[in-house]
Design a protein around this motif. Structure first.
Motif, PDB file in Angstrom:
ATOM      1  N   HIS A 147       3.482  12.991 -25.812  1.00 60.45           N
ATOM      2  CA  HIS A 147       3.794  12.908 -24.425  1.00 60.45           C
ATOM      3  C   HIS A 147       2.636  12.845 -23.312  1.00 60.45           C
ATOM      4  CE1 HIS A 147       6.521  13.667 -21.123  1.00 60.45           C
ATOM      5  NE2 HIS A 147       5.786  14.720 -20.659  1.00 60.45           N
ATOM      6  N   ILE A 148       2.988  11.896 -22.629  1.00 61.44           N
ATOM      7  CA  ILE A 148       1.802  11.765 -21.681  1.00 61.44           C
ATOM      8  C   ILE A 148       2.016  12.696 -20.480  1.00 61.44           C
ATOM      9  CG2 ILE A 148       0.333  10.141 -20.547  1.00 61.44           C
ATOM     10  CD1 ILE A 148       0.386   9.035 -23.156  1.00 61.44           C
ATOM     11  N   PRO A 159      -0.221   1.807 -12.550  1.00 62.81           N
ATOM     12  CA  PRO A 159       1.153   2.338 -12.639  1.00 62.81           C
ATOM     13  C   PRO A 159       2.078   1.280 -13.173  1.00 62.81           C
ATOM     14  CG  PRO A 159       0.481   3.149 -10.391  1.00 62.81           C
ATOM     15  CD  PRO A 159      -0.692   2.283 -10.938  1.00 62.81           C
ATOM     16  N   ILE A 175       4.358   5.465  -5.526  1.00 61.35           N
ATOM     17  CA  ILE A 175       4.357   5.525  -7.037  1.00 61.35           C
ATOM     18  C   ILE A 175       3.138   6.386  -7.643  1.00 61.35           C
ATOM     19  CG2 ILE A 175       3.962   3.954  -9.090  1.00 61.35           C
ATOM     20  CD1 ILE A 175       5.163   1.704  -7.636  1.00 61.35           C
ATOM     21  N   THR A 176       2.190   6.692  -6.941  1.00 63.17           N
ATOM     22  CA  THR A 176       1.164   7.485  -7.273  1.00 63.17           C
ATOM     23  C   THR A 176       1.644   8.853  -7.296  1.00 63.17           C
ATOM     24  OG1 THR A 176      -0.787   5.587  -6.435  1.00 63.17           O
ATOM     25  CG2 THR A 176      -1.444   7.942  -6.974  1.00 63.17           C
ATOM     26  N   LEU A 177       2.289   9.011  -5.984  1.00 63.13           N
ATOM     27  CA  LEU A 177       2.848  10.550  -5.800  1.00 63.13           C
ATOM     28  C   LEU A 177       3.943  10.815  -6.787  1.00 63.13           C
ATOM     29  CD1 LEU A 177       2.127  10.766  -2.002  1.00 63.13           C
ATOM     30  CD2 LEU A 177       0.805  11.810  -3.660  1.00 63.13           C
ATOM     31  N   LEU A 202      -6.199  10.361  -1.826  1.00 60.82           N
ATOM     32  CA  LEU A 202      -5.148  10.809  -2.943  1.00 60.82           C
ATOM     33  C   LEU A 202      -6.098  11.067  -4.201  1.00 60.82           C
ATOM     34  CD1 LEU A 202      -2.504   8.293  -2.465  1.00 60.82           C
ATOM     35  CD2 LEU A 202      -2.490  10.608  -2.094  1.00 60.82           C
ATOM     36  N   MET A 237       2.241   0.846 -16.910  1.00 58.19           N
ATOM     37  CA  MET A 237       2.736   1.754 -17.686  1.00 58.19           C
ATOM     38  C   MET A 237       4.245   2.079 -17.897  1.00 58.19           C
ATOM     39  SD  MET A 237       0.016   3.345 -18.635  1.00 58.19           S
ATOM     40  CE  MET A 237      -0.898   1.801 -18.499  1.00 58.19           C
ATOM     41  N   ILE A 287      -3.597  -4.011  -3.938  1.00 56.02           N
ATOM     42  CA  ILE A 287      -3.021  -4.886  -3.144  1.00 56.02           C
ATOM     43  C   ILE A 287      -3.161  -6.078  -3.201  1.00 56.02           C
ATOM     44  CG2 ILE A 287      -2.756  -3.019  -1.178  1.00 56.02           C
ATOM     45  CD1 ILE A 287      -5.382  -4.996  -0.032  1.00 56.02           C
ATOM     46  N   THR A 308       6.660   7.238 -14.704  1.00 60.98           N
ATOM     47  CA  THR A 308       6.485   6.966 -16.348  1.00 60.98           C
ATOM     48  C   THR A 308       6.396   8.363 -16.909  1.00 60.98           C
ATOM     49  OG1 THR A 308       3.990   7.137 -15.746  1.00 60.98           O
ATOM     50  CG2 THR A 308       5.147   4.900 -15.840  1.00 60.98           C
ATOM     51  N   ILE A 309       5.850   9.664 -16.101  1.00 61.31           N
ATOM     52  CA  ILE A 309       6.120  10.737 -16.808  1.00 61.31           C
ATOM     53  C   ILE A 309       7.351  11.338 -17.389  1.00 61.31           C
ATOM     54  CG2 ILE A 309       4.899  12.794 -16.720  1.00 61.31           C
ATOM     55  CD1 ILE A 309       2.865  10.974 -16.451  1.00 61.31           C
ATOM     56  N   ASN A 353      -5.043   3.681  -7.547  1.00 62.42           N
ATOM     57  CA  ASN A 353      -3.901   2.987  -7.589  1.00 62.42           C
ATOM     58  C   ASN A 353      -3.303   2.481  -6.379  1.00 62.42           C
ATOM     59  OD1 ASN A 353      -3.931   3.076 -10.418  1.00 62.42           O
ATOM     60  ND2 ASN A 353      -2.748   5.012 -10.466  1.00 62.42           N
ATOM     61  N   PRO A 354      -3.594   2.988  -5.166  1.00 61.40           N
ATOM     62  CA  PRO A 354      -2.950   2.377  -3.985  1.00 61.40           C
ATOM     63  C   PRO A 354      -3.801   1.353  -3.540  1.00 61.40           C
ATOM     64  CG  PRO A 354      -3.136   4.971  -3.687  1.00 61.40           C
ATOM     65  CD  PRO A 354      -3.737   4.524  -5.092  1.00 61.40           C
ATOM     66  N   GLU A 357       3.910   1.372  -0.911  1.00 59.64           N
ATOM     67  CA  GLU A 357       4.763   1.508  -2.383  1.00 59.64           C
ATOM     68  C   GLU A 357       3.812   2.131  -3.211  1.00 59.64           C
ATOM     69  OE1 GLU A 357       7.255  -1.750  -4.920  1.00 59.64           O
ATOM     70  OE2 GLU A 357       5.576  -2.105  -4.520  1.00 59.64           O
ATOM     71  N   ASN A 358       2.531   1.644  -3.261  1.00 57.38           N
ATOM     72  CA  ASN A 358       1.703   2.131  -4.370  1.00 57.38           C
ATOM     73  C   ASN A 358       1.254   3.561  -4.179  1.00 57.38           C
ATOM     74  OD1 ASN A 358       1.355  -0.278  -5.498  1.00 57.38           O
ATOM     75  ND2 ASN A 358      -0.591  -0.899  -4.588  1.00 57.38           N
ATOM     76  N   VAL A 359       1.165   4.152  -2.891  1.00 54.86           N
ATOM     77  CA  VAL A 359       1.061   5.425  -2.616  1.00 54.86           C
ATOM     78  C   VAL A 359       2.061   6.173  -3.160  1.00 54.86           C
ATOM     79  CG1 VAL A 359       0.879   7.427  -0.811  1.00 54.86           C
ATOM     80  CG2 VAL A 359      -0.376   5.019  -0.659  1.00 54.86           C
ATOM     81  N   LEU A 384       5.474   2.708 -21.177  1.00 59.03           N
ATOM     82  CA  LEU A 384       4.494   3.715 -21.973  1.00 59.03           C
ATOM     83  C   LEU A 384       5.462   4.452 -22.916  1.00 59.03           C
ATOM     84  CD1 LEU A 384       2.066   5.045 -21.446  1.00 59.03           C
ATOM     85  CD2 LEU A 384       2.913   6.760 -19.956  1.00 59.03           C
ATOM     86  N   LEU A 423       0.585  -1.106   0.056  1.00 61.32           N
ATOM     87  CA  LEU A 423       0.010   0.023  -0.013  1.00 61.32           C
ATOM     88  C   LEU A 423       1.087   1.189  -0.017  1.00 61.32           C
ATOM     89  CD1 LEU A 423      -2.854   1.083   0.309  1.00 61.32           C
ATOM     90  CD2 LEU A 423      -2.703   0.942   2.656  1.00 61.32           C
TER      91      LEU A 423
END
Lengths: 67, 454
Positions: free
Chosen positions: B110-111, B118, A29-31, B329, B121, B337, A35-36, B333-334, A25-27, B124, A23
């Protein structure tokens, strides 16, 4: 406590810890999405252009792209 | 149990709070700096950009000409979300900046932002590189000249359609190039994505009502193959978070998801945890693993009642935690799990694989370890099952032999003061073992008449 209970608590605790870490780790990666960002080796491109006998035109935005 | 009422109320409060918070929070202001930076990325030769104007909206890119001492127009940059906002990815809009030259050839895309999963991607950049040098005569077909991102077909098609539509719109209206293709491409609906899940749920429901274990295994096998291996689509807490965030994909993009959600809800309200017990691919996998390892085991692993009962509340904590984090958030994505995401989609981190391994090993010792103690969907379907129309009921033939309690694989059966069994519908996965094994035929499927059942 029975042996079965001990093994169970071990599995459950481990699972909960792993869920929490996933969880977090996901937070993260989200923040901070990886990839951008662009990964351009500007120097490599410049060298390739020079090898081709051309002069690389230094556009104003190489520095921004490098970041 | 009164505690299930409390849990239901907590869930409703969290869900509605998150829903209204995301609905009413002020929209993100246009991040002009990000857009200009994206313009520079897609048209690196440009020295200057105009403001975003025109119909359709676009940026003009200029470069100083030493000969004429004037700025020449060298290209255009535009956002797909400005021109084709109706096209969105799996979990919401995908903001793509497209840079084209004045001859109508794509220089780069460009994205800028997305809310897709994630872990899918990571390739990407490789995907977006395929759009370079495409022009108005090029095909924009995923699977033909454009390779999709692995396991992210909806995302790939959404990006492709959005780029094509906005690119052709700009080429036609601003560059005045001749476009012969129609700009509106609707994705065709596959009827199998609607009919097959319906058939599967009917089989699973019949297996429950008719107390037919053969039908149950057919439904589990079909669920494993269709939802698990073929479609890689299972009910996940991510979908619940996306509903709260209003980021569900459009029906045409993911009809199977809608059908799965609707049918699970309907069968839960009618019979209980039909999806969990008779369809869920990961549940079926765990059952198989448990049965195989049980062959080699002389004694079953039986937990102390207190430990078993208290541990079952953990899945509710997981639901609340993942939803709260997702709503704060503004991104689901979080909530990724669940170990079945790792098993069926095989595109995840080492940590995900470690967790999957732990759960599968635990499943060999304890029946449906994930489902009973950790699954957030199991928690939610369990809460919904408390108000199901039909339940497994007890008649007066019961002699108190406790066979049903001992045989129940999820320990969903307890005894009251009179030593009569009470079935905890929120934990019952409707395997019907209790009905089958009862020698007195005291258990049966009946209508729930607001009795003091649990």
């Amino acid at each position: 406590m029975k042996k079965q209970d001990k093994i169970f608590i071990l599995f459950l605790s481990l699972s909960f810890i792993l869920i929490s870490v996933i969880l977090i780790e996901n937070v993260y990666i989200t923040l901070n999405p990886k990839t951008i960002t662009l990964n351009i080796d500007v120097n490599k491109i410049k060298n390739d252009i020079k090898d081709a006998g051309l002069i690389p035109y230094d556009a104003k935005y190489w520095d921004i792209i490098k970041k | 149990m009164k505690k299930y009422k409390t849990l239901s109320i907590i869930f409703i409060i969290i869900f509605l709070s998150g829903f209204f918070w995301n609905l009413l929070k002020p929209c993100e202001s246009l991040d002009l700096k990000k857009e200009i930076e994206a313009c520079k990325i897609v048209l690196p030769e440009a020295e200057n950009f105009s403001k975003k104007t025109g119909n359709p909206l676009h940026y003009k890119a200029f470069k100083f000409n030493n000969k004429t001492q004037k700025e020449d127009l060298i290209g255009l940059a535009f956002l797909t979300t400005d021109i084709s906002p109706e096209i969105s990815g799996y979990a919401g809009p995908i903001k793509v900046m497209v840079g084209i030259d004045i001859k109508g050839t794509i220089n780069k895309i460009h994205i800028i932002s997305h809310t897709e999963t994630p872990s899918y991607m990571t390739t990407l950049n490789k995907f977006t590189a395929q759009f370079k040098s495409l022009d108005i005569k090029s095909k924009f077909k995923v699977g033909k000249n454009i390779d999709a991102i692995s396991r992210a077909t909806i995302t790939s098609e959404a990006i492709t359609r959005a780029v094509e539509k906005s690119f052709k719109s700009i080429s036609k209206n601003i560059l005045h190039l001749k476009i012969t293709d129609t700009l509106d491409q609707k994705t065709s609906l596959d009827p199998n994505q609607i009919s097959l899940p319906i058939i599967l749920f009917i089989i699973a429901s019949l297996a429950a009502i008719l107390v037919n274990r053969g039908l149950r295994w057919i439904a589990l096998a079909a669920g494993f193959i269709y939802f698990g291996l073929v479609k890689n689509t299972m009910l996940s807490i991510i979908h619940i978070a996306n509903i709260g965030l209003l980021k569900i994909p459009k029906f045409n993009n993911a009809p199977i998801l809608y059908i799965l959600l609707i049918l699970t809800g309907i069968t839960c309200l009618l019979f209980g945890r039909i999806y969990c017990g008779n369809i869920c691919p990961f549940g079926g996998l765990q059952e198989i693993i448990y049965k195989i390892f049980n062959i080699f085991r002389s004694k079953k692993f039986i937990l102390t009642k207190k430990i078993d009962q208290h541990s079952k509340y953990l899945k509710y904590i997981i639901v609340f935690l993942t939803l709260i984090v997702s709503f704060i958030l503004g991104n689901s994505n979080p909530a990724a799990i669940e170990p079945f995401l790792t098993f069926f989609k095989t595109n995840t981190s080492k940590l995900g694989f470690t967790f999957l391994t732990v759960v599968l090993i635990a499943s060999s010792f304890y029946f449906r370890f994930w489902c009973v103690y950790l699954c957030p969907i199991g928690a939610l379907t369990g809460l919904l099952s408390k108000i199901s129309l039909f339940k497994i009921k007890l008649n007066d033939k019961c002699k108190g032999c406790k066979t049903c309690k001992e045989i129940c694989p999820t320990n969903a059966i307890h005894l009251d003061k009179n030593q009569r069994p009470i079935i905890e519908s929120s934990e019952c996965i409707i395997c019907n073992k209790c009905i089958k094994k009862c020698s007195e035929k005291a258990l049966y499927w009946g209508k729930n008449k607001n009795e003091k059942t649990r």
